[in-house]
Design a protein around this motif. Structure first.
Motif, mmCIF file in Angstrom:
data_model
loop_
_atom_site.group_PDB
_atom_site.id
_atom_site.type_symbol
_atom_site.label_atom_id
_atom_site.label_comp_id
_atom_site.label_asym_id
_atom_site.label_seq_id
_atom_site.Cartn_x
_atom_site.Cartn_y
_atom_site.Cartn_z
ATOM 1 N N THR A 6 -6.449 10.974 2.256
ATOM 2 C CA THR A 6 -5.121 10.561 2.710
ATOM 3 C C THR A 6 -4.623 11.579 3.734
ATOM 4 O O THR A 6 -5.103 12.710 3.778
ATOM 5 N N ARG A 32 -1.464 3.248 5.452
ATOM 6 C CA ARG A 32 -0.319 2.478 4.960
ATOM 7 C C ARG A 32 -0.114 1.158 5.696
ATOM 8 O O ARG A 32 0.863 0.461 5.456
ATOM 9 N N TRP A 43 -3.159 1.684 1.107
ATOM 10 C CA TRP A 43 -2.328 2.162 0.015
ATOM 11 C C TRP A 43 -0.883 2.199 0.489
ATOM 12 O O TRP A 43 -0.613 2.251 1.691
ATOM 13 N N GLN A 44 0.041 2.121 -0.435
ATOM 14 C CA GLN A 44 1.460 2.195 -0.121
ATOM 15 C C GLN A 44 2.166 2.910 -1.263
ATOM 16 O O GLN A 44 2.536 2.313 -2.273
ATOM 17 N N PRO A 45 2.327 4.239 -1.131
ATOM 18 C CA PRO A 45 2.898 5.025 -2.227
ATOM 19 C C PRO A 45 4.273 4.546 -2.669
ATOM 20 O O PRO A 45 4.595 4.577 -3.856
ATOM 21 N N VAL A 50 -2.412 0.860 -4.413
ATOM 22 C CA VAL A 50 -3.587 1.452 -3.777
ATOM 23 C C VAL A 50 -4.791 0.565 -4.054
ATOM 24 O O VAL A 50 -4.880 -0.086 -5.099
ATOM 25 N N HIS A 63 -6.254 14.598 -0.954
ATOM 26 C CA HIS A 63 -4.906 14.061 -0.750
ATOM 27 C C HIS A 63 -4.078 15.040 0.062
ATOM 28 O O HIS A 63 -3.685 16.104 -0.431
ATOM 29 N N SER A 85 7.757 11.869 -0.426
ATOM 30 C CA SER A 85 6.511 11.659 0.316
ATOM 31 C C SER A 85 5.335 12.364 -0.342
ATOM 32 O O SER A 85 4.176 11.985 -0.125
ATOM 33 N N GLY A 89 3.052 9.669 -3.715
ATOM 34 C CA GLY A 89 1.639 9.498 -3.393
ATOM 35 C C GLY A 89 0.727 10.185 -4.390
ATOM 36 O O GLY A 89 -0.307 9.635 -4.794
#
Length: 297
Positions: A6, A32, A43-45, A50, A63, A85, A89
């Motif tokens: 990431t 994203r 993925w979209q925290p 994910v 990460h 942020s 994640g």
């Protein structure tokens, strides 16, 4: 088996992906937006979503995603962004990895040297506890989310990263215009220690801990040769063949202009020792600041 990354478009992520692929390693970037290539997965925290199929059977997960600490003034809204942020994640990844039938061998999650707070001239290794301040609290929560992967039996490393020296941006990139016109100056007293690491050594350290099964927990990603801010200023000026200002920038002016970031970032003192890296056999390419600056500029 792939290594999942990431923050792959950032300063550290892009350098690591480039090095891993040069080694012949398959890399998959978590993004994203809708994936545009075979080497991307979604993925979209914020939505705690994910692509678990991309994680299944991966060799490692690195990460590095998170909003930049020094790009904006720390309003209350931006401080919340700095936290979310990182926390969202990390929570998503650590939880998902623990649910896989074939989890990765190692989870390398970013953190920062700010975990220790401002420590004066004391030498700090990984055994020291959390310090005071917003960033120290952020790092503690951030690392706590990463440890959920460790609780699931995955070897977990938190990279407590010092200031990364790179000609492509980051802290050095923000300072370059000032120093190139001869306006670089010590900040505050200039006696505060600045721990640093070249981008090449950061990448080397990341590859080292990914392969070395004895390394886990918090690891100081920092050169063994921290310097005072005054020495950093002189050395940076010499590397650019530029003079520097003899009069320091006053601490009160920095605090007035940059607020909390000046107090916890520029004026705080971090004298890190990379004890775990050294004990596990990692060899730094750049242990002298002048050599590191010459290499990256």
């Amino acid at each position: 088996m792939a290594i999942i990354v990431t923050g792959a478009s950032g300063l550290l992520g892009s350098a690591l992906v480039e090095a891993l692929r040069a080694d012949g390693q398959e890399v998959v970037k978590l993004v994203r937006r809708p994936p545009r290539a075979d080497d991307e997965a979604f993925w979209q925290p914020a939505e705690q979503t994910v692509d678990r199929a991309a994680l299944e059977g991966a060799e490692a997960v690195v990460h590095l995603a998170g909003a930049s600490i020094g790009d904006r003034r720390w309003t209350e809204a931006y401080k919340r962004e700095l936290v979310t942020s990182r926390v969202e994640g990390t929570r998503l990844l650590a939880g998902a990895l623990g649910e896989l039938s074939r989890p990765p061998e190692v989870f390398l999650s970013a953190s920062g040297m700010d975990f220790y707070g401002s420590t004066g001239d004391r030498v700090i290794d990984e055994t020291h506890g959390r310090g005071e301040g917003f960033l120290a609290g952020l790092c503690e929560v951030w690392e706590g989310e990463a440890r959920r992967a460790g609780d699931a039996g995955i070897r977990t490393v938190q990279a407590r990263t010092a200031m990364v020296l790179s000609g492509r941006g980051g802290a050095l990139g923000r300072m370059l215009p000032i120093f190139r016109i001869g306006m670089g100056a010590p900040l505050g007293s200039g006696k505060q220690y600045w721990s640093w690491i070249s981008v090449d050594d950061w990448v080397g350290a990341a590859r080292h801990v990914l392969k070395n099964r004895e390394v886990e927990g918090p690891v100081n990603f920092a050169s063994p040769s921290p310097v005072t801010n005054a020495e950093f200023t002189r050395t940076f000026g010499k590397a650019l063949h530029r003079s520097t200002m003899p009069i320091p920038a006053p601490a009160f002016a920095l605090s007035a202009g940059l607020g909390e970031f000046a107090r916890e970032g520029l004026l705080s003192s971090h004298r890190l020792e990379p004890r775990k890296l050294l004990d596990s056999g990692f060899r730094f390419s750049h242990t002298r600041l002048d050599e590191a600056l010459t290499a990256v500029l």
